[in-house]
Design an enzyme around this catalytic site. Structure first.
Site, PDB file in Angstrom:
ATOM      1  N   TRP A 201      40.012-125.986   5.767  1.00  0.00           N
ATOM      2  CA  TRP A 201      40.093-124.887   5.577  1.00  0.00           C
ATOM      3  C   TRP A 201      40.578-124.431   4.332  1.00  0.00           C
ATOM      4  CZ3 TRP A 201      43.347-121.078   9.424  1.00  0.00           C
ATOM      5  CH2 TRP A 201      42.742-119.719   9.355  1.00  0.00           C
TER       6      TRP A 201
ATOM      7  N   ASP B 266      40.658-114.275  -1.041  1.00  0.00           N
ATOM      8  CA  ASP B 266      41.291-112.911  -0.812  1.00  0.00           C
ATOM      9  C   ASP B 266      42.175-113.158   0.366  1.00  0.00           C
ATOM     10  OD1 ASP B 266      39.492-112.615   1.111  1.00  0.00           O
ATOM     11  OD2 ASP B 266      38.371-111.475   0.362  1.00  0.00           O
TER      12      ASP B 266
ATOM     13  N   GLU C 109      40.670-114.759   3.282  1.00  0.00           N
ATOM     14  CA  GLU C 109      40.434-116.323   2.936  1.00  0.00           C
ATOM     15  C   GLU C 109      38.783-116.541   2.544  1.00  0.00           C
ATOM     16  OE1 GLU C 109      43.902-118.006   4.337  1.00  0.00           O
ATOM     17  OE2 GLU C 109      42.958-117.417   6.356  1.00  0.00           O
TER      18      GLU C 109
ATOM     19  N   GLU D  70      44.157-109.647  16.800  1.00  0.00           N
ATOM     20  CA  GLU D  70      43.683-109.575  15.444  1.00  0.00           C
ATOM     21  C   GLU D  70      42.634-108.561  15.258  1.00  0.00           C
ATOM     22  OE1 GLU D  70      41.257-112.750  13.851  1.00  0.00           O
ATOM     23  OE2 GLU D  70      42.927-112.743  12.187  1.00  0.00           O
TER      24      GLU D  70
HETATM   25  C1  BGC Z   1      43.122-113.711   8.214  1.00  0.00           C
HETATM   26  C2  BGC Z   1      44.093-113.768   7.040  1.00  0.00           C
HETATM   27  C3  BGC Z   1      45.535-114.155   7.836  1.00  0.00           C
HETATM   28  C4  BGC Z   1      45.158-115.059   8.954  1.00  0.00           C
HETATM   29  C5  BGC Z   1      46.092-115.536   9.799  1.00  0.00           C
HETATM   30  C6  BGC Z   1      42.846-114.955   8.857  1.00  0.00           C
HETATM   31  O1  BGC Z   1      41.500-114.756   9.757  1.00  0.00           O
HETATM   32  O2  BGC Z   1      41.608-113.508   7.218  1.00  0.00           O
HETATM   33  O3  BGC Z   1      44.164-112.554   6.375  1.00  0.00           O
HETATM   34  O4  BGC Z   1      46.353-114.486   6.950  1.00  0.00           O
HETATM   35  O5  BGC Z   1      43.783-114.995   9.800  1.00  0.00           O
HETATM   36  O6  BGC Z   1      46.500-114.336  10.425  1.00  0.00           O
END
Ligand code: BGC
Length: 370
Positions: A118, A168, A171, A325
């Site tokens: 990752w 960013d 990610e 999320e």
């Molecule tokens: C998000 C990140 C976050 C991570 C853990 C990812 O899918 O894009 O912004 O830091 O998940 O929550």
């Protein structure tokens, strides 16, 4: 996928539940997992964790925030040699080795995750950490002494790496220099300098360099841009307005940035998409971003709209007060992509501690008693 309740619990109750979810999932080390029940989020991110610690600090869980900040300081000081190598490489005009660049996430024990396939190099979290630490120390009159070495190393690291392209907030897009990343780094360095915690002047000089870089290449049509040279916006740019104040939060650049985000990414009933073209879990609306938007609205006196975002987040809590999320019933930008992600990793991450944090911060901003 978790089912949202139709009736949201009272805000004070949900805010307390958020605090419970945050402190209840904190590891003994002080690290906060991004999401305890989602396989690839059982790590601790500096980005998520810093906002989570800010929420804990505001909610009165001072020990929880202290423990997270101490964990961060140890993660950084344990890597002093690595940081000094990066600083030396950059001073010599060289590109640091990929393996030396600090990751965005760690195991809860503070070790590197190793190769989990990752993407990793992201600098924003270290800036966000400096900002959250400064806020926490100021709010609770904390002693900065135990953090001085970690602050020195982090300022040096950010001064050496802010100009490197990296992944960013989401990610993605590692070939670019991202507006939100630069905003977080600038915000952290400015906070440390403003609190008198960097007597070298390096942080303040770097702030000036970042500001001129963004003025020269990080704007389009009067608004901040997703990355240097881009014409688009990304909702993570909201953080450049509030809390990082990269630009005057009530000034013309902030207004233009907000308008472009509202035009492209905000749904009328509340909720915010990350960016146009997002396909992750179909590109839904993120409570984290609704919290950020509401926080900014509250700061510039648009209280009704701030409340709308608070309500919107609460309406997506599960019956036992857990926040995802992405809102499960959200409007999707790319619906045909949803199944692919669900097949790969299961339902979207719930509870996401960062979502709980942003709800709590917004509730606190709006005077909800916690
Ligand atoms: C998000 C990140 C976050 C991570 C853990 C990812 O899918 O894009 O912004 O830091 O998940 O929550």
């Amino acid at each position: 996928m978790s089912t949202p309740t139709t009736k949201s619990p009272g805000h004070a109750r949900l805010a307390r539940r958020c605090l419970e979810v945050i402190t209840g999932n904190q590891a003994p080390s002080g690290a906060y997992p991004a999401c305890p029940s989602y396989e690839v989020y059982r790590y601790s991110w500096f980005r998520d964790g810093s906002f989570i610690a800010e929420a804990a600090s505001r909610g009165g869980a001072v020990h929880s925030a202290d423990a997270f900040h101490r964990w961060c300081a140890k993660v950084v000081t344990d890597r002093a040699d690595r940081i000094e190598r990066i600083v030396a490489a950059r001073a010599a005009g060289e590109q640091p080795a990929d393996a030396d660049l600090l990751p965005t996430r760690y195991t809860l024990d503070g070790t590197d995750t190793g190769d989990i396939g990752w993407w990793d190099f992201q600098t924003d979290g270290y800036g966000t950490w400096l900002w959250a630490l400064t806020e926490h120390l100021r709010r609770h009159r904390g002693d900065p002494a135990p953090y001085r070495e970690a602050i020195r190393l982090t300022v040096g690291y950010l001064a050496a790496t802010w100009d490197l392209p990296c992944y960013d907030w989401w990610e993605e897009s590692k070939e670019h220099r991202h507006g939100a990343t630069l905003g977080a780094i600038r915000g952290g360095l400015a906070a440390i300098a403003g609190a008198g915690l960097d007597n070298t002047g390096l942080g303040a000089r770097t702030v000036t360099q970042i500001e001129s870089r963004v003025r020269e290449g990080g704007m389009h049509d009067g608004h901040l841009a997703k990355w240097l040279g881009s014409e688009a916006v990304d909702a993570s740019l909201l953080a450049c307005l509030t809390p990082f104040a990269s630009v005057d939060p009530a000034g013309p650049v902030a207004r233009a940035t907000l308008s472009a985000i509202e035009r492209d990414l905000v749904e009328p009933e509340g909720g915010v998409h990350r960016y146009l073209g997002d396909v992750f879990y179909g590109g839904g609306q993120w409570p984290v971003l609704a919290g950020l938007l509401g926080w900014h609205y509250a700061r510039v006196g648009r209280t009704d709209e701030a409340r709308r975002e608070l309500e919107w987040i609460a309406s997506h809590a599960t019956a036992d007060g857990l926040l995802p999320e992405q809102a499960p019933s959200a409007t999707l930008l790319a619906p045909k992509h949803l199944a692919r992600w669900e097949e790969r990793w299961g339902p979207n991450a719930t509870p996401l501690l960062w979502s709980h944090a942003m709800y709590l911060i917004l509730a606190h901003e709006l005077g909800v008693s916690i």
